[in-house]
Design a protein around this motif. Structure first.
Motif, PDB file in Angstrom:
ATOM      1  N   GLU A 118      42.402  53.191  34.312  1.00 29.83           N
ATOM      2  CA  GLU A 118      42.540  53.194  35.690  1.00 29.83           C
ATOM      3  C   GLU A 118      41.679  52.088  36.524  1.00 29.83           C
ATOM      4  O   GLU A 118      40.713  52.271  36.321  1.00 29.83           O
ATOM      5  CB  GLU A 118      42.308  54.466  36.251  1.00 29.83           C
ATOM      6  N   PRO A 120      40.466  49.407  39.370  1.00 29.18           N
ATOM      7  CA  PRO A 120      40.150  49.423  40.990  1.00 29.18           C
ATOM      8  C   PRO A 120      41.470  48.987  41.636  1.00 29.18           C
ATOM      9  O   PRO A 120      42.034  47.894  41.183  1.00 29.18           O
ATOM     10  CB  PRO A 120      38.862  48.544  41.284  1.00 29.18           C
ATOM     11  N   ASP A 121      41.571  49.166  42.924  1.00 32.63           N
ATOM     12  CA  ASP A 121      42.700  48.773  43.935  1.00 32.63           C
ATOM     13  C   ASP A 121      42.333  47.342  44.262  1.00 32.63           C
ATOM     14  O   ASP A 121      42.291  47.198  45.617  1.00 32.63           O
ATOM     15  CB  ASP A 121      42.859  49.861  44.966  1.00 32.63           C
ATOM     16  N   ARG A 126      45.451  44.326  37.590  1.00 26.59           N
ATOM     17  CA  ARG A 126      46.578  44.774  36.704  1.00 26.59           C
ATOM     18  C   ARG A 126      47.093  43.775  36.149  1.00 26.59           C
ATOM     19  O   ARG A 126      47.458  43.856  34.874  1.00 26.59           O
ATOM     20  CB  ARG A 126      47.338  45.849  37.531  1.00 26.59           C
ATOM     21  N   CYS A 154      32.550  48.819  39.522  1.00 25.07           N
ATOM     22  CA  CYS A 154      33.227  49.432  39.903  1.00 25.07           C
ATOM     23  C   CYS A 154      32.802  50.926  39.203  1.00 25.07           C
ATOM     24  O   CYS A 154      33.724  51.963  39.175  1.00 25.07           O
ATOM     25  CB  CYS A 154      34.585  49.451  39.885  1.00 25.07           C
TER      26      CYS A 154
END
Length: 321
Positions: A118, A120-121, A126, A154
């Motif tokens: 997963e 970080p946004d 990605r 993060c």
């Protein structure tokens, strides 16, 4: 090539990466009926090659899997493509259900489904993952040696990660992003190694064609970088095990969630063993493969003990013992 799924096996191995295939190889060589069920979504698919694995350095991940599948089959094991969605207790064994409706039964389960990263946004992470956005200095560090590397904070391992990448390049910058800037001993360590800390939220990556050239902050500033290291939150793939009461728990390191197991790979559910990244979040390919082999040996030993108990009971029965 995909083998036909039979009704029953000694062992069903869920997950066909290094841990699962090496476990199946050990079981097949022990003359156990074994099938590997693989959903075909390997974590390392974006990577160009596997690194740090003796005699297989730089081999494409897909080639390693195909070789492993062929070796399992050469000893009578099977590899079946399909996503496992359920696993339930069935008498003294288990019933395993696939997304397409097929089922099979196993005396024992070896779970090697790995994990999901997963991120970080942050736009671009990605898309560049496994290329110039990296997480492991041992898996990818050599490939970005001496380049301008950014470390995106993060999680709790950000400074640790920066120190590791500093071994590979003299030009490492830590981006605090949404976390407080390091203080105390950590700040002293970074300063001593010449690792600057950039405060302010990271808004995205700066590209030139298909090449990473920098990290863009929310205020519009672009810091030139050729690679970015980021610690993903690693979460074990275990949704299909909820029917058995097995759920991931927070890892002591704070890096994510894993399935707890003892040193032999034995889970809290009798008859279920785990190996690879599903239980060892930091394991590289070699360590995952070794974990799969070690757990498989324990599975085989457990089956030997059960077979022996049955043989003794059968031998005693005519004598009325």
């Amino acid at each position: 090539m995909t083998d036909e799924l039979r009704d029953e096996y000694d062992v069903v191995v869920v997950g066909g990466g290094a841990a699962g295939l090496n476990g199946a190889l050990v079981l097949a060589r022990s003359r156990r009926s074994v099938v590997v069920l693989d959903a075909g979504a390997p974590r390392n698919a974006p990577a160009a090659g596997v690194h740090g694995l003796l005699a297989r350095e730089g081999m494409p991940p897909g080639e390693l899997v195909e070789r492993g599948r062929a070796e399992v089959r050469s000893y009578g094991g099977s590899v079946v493509e399909g996503e496992v969605t359920t696993a339930t207790r069935d008498g003294d064994g288990f019933t395993v259900g696939l997304a397409d409706g097929r089922t099979t039964r196993a005396r024992r389960l070896q779970v090697t489904t790995g994990l999901v990263d997963e991120l970080p946004d942050v736009p671009g992470l990605r898309e560049r993952w496994g290329r110039d956005v990296l997480h492991c200095p041992y898996c990818h560090g050599w490939e970005v040696r001496d380049q301008a590397i950014g470390v995106l904070a993060c999680g709790p391992m950000a400074v640790h990660q920066a120190l590791l990448f500093r071994q590979l390049s003299a030009d490492v910058t830590l981006f605090a992003h949404t976390q407080p800037a390091p203080a105390g001993e950590q700040a002293e360590q970074l300063a001593a190694l010449g690792i600057p800390v950039v405060t302010g939220e990271v808004a995205g990556l700066e590209l030139a064609g298909d090449r990473l050239v920098g990290v863009r902050l929310a205020d519009g500033t672009v810091v030139e970088r050729r690679a970015v290291a980021v610690q993903s939150r690693m979460v074990a793939r275990t949704g299909f095990l909820t029917g058995l009461g097995l759920t991931p728990v927070p890892h002591p390191s704070g890096m994510g969630e894993y399935l707890a197991a003892d040193a032999a790979g034995r889970s809290d559910v009798p008859g279920v063993w785990v190996a690879g990244n599903v239980t060892d979040l930091a394991a590289q390919v070699g360590a995952a493969a070794a974990g799969g082999a070690a757990a498989a040996a324990q599975v085989n030993h457990d089956l030997v003990l059960e077979d022996t108990r049955r043989a003794v009971a059968a031998a005693r029965e005519p004598l009325g013992v």
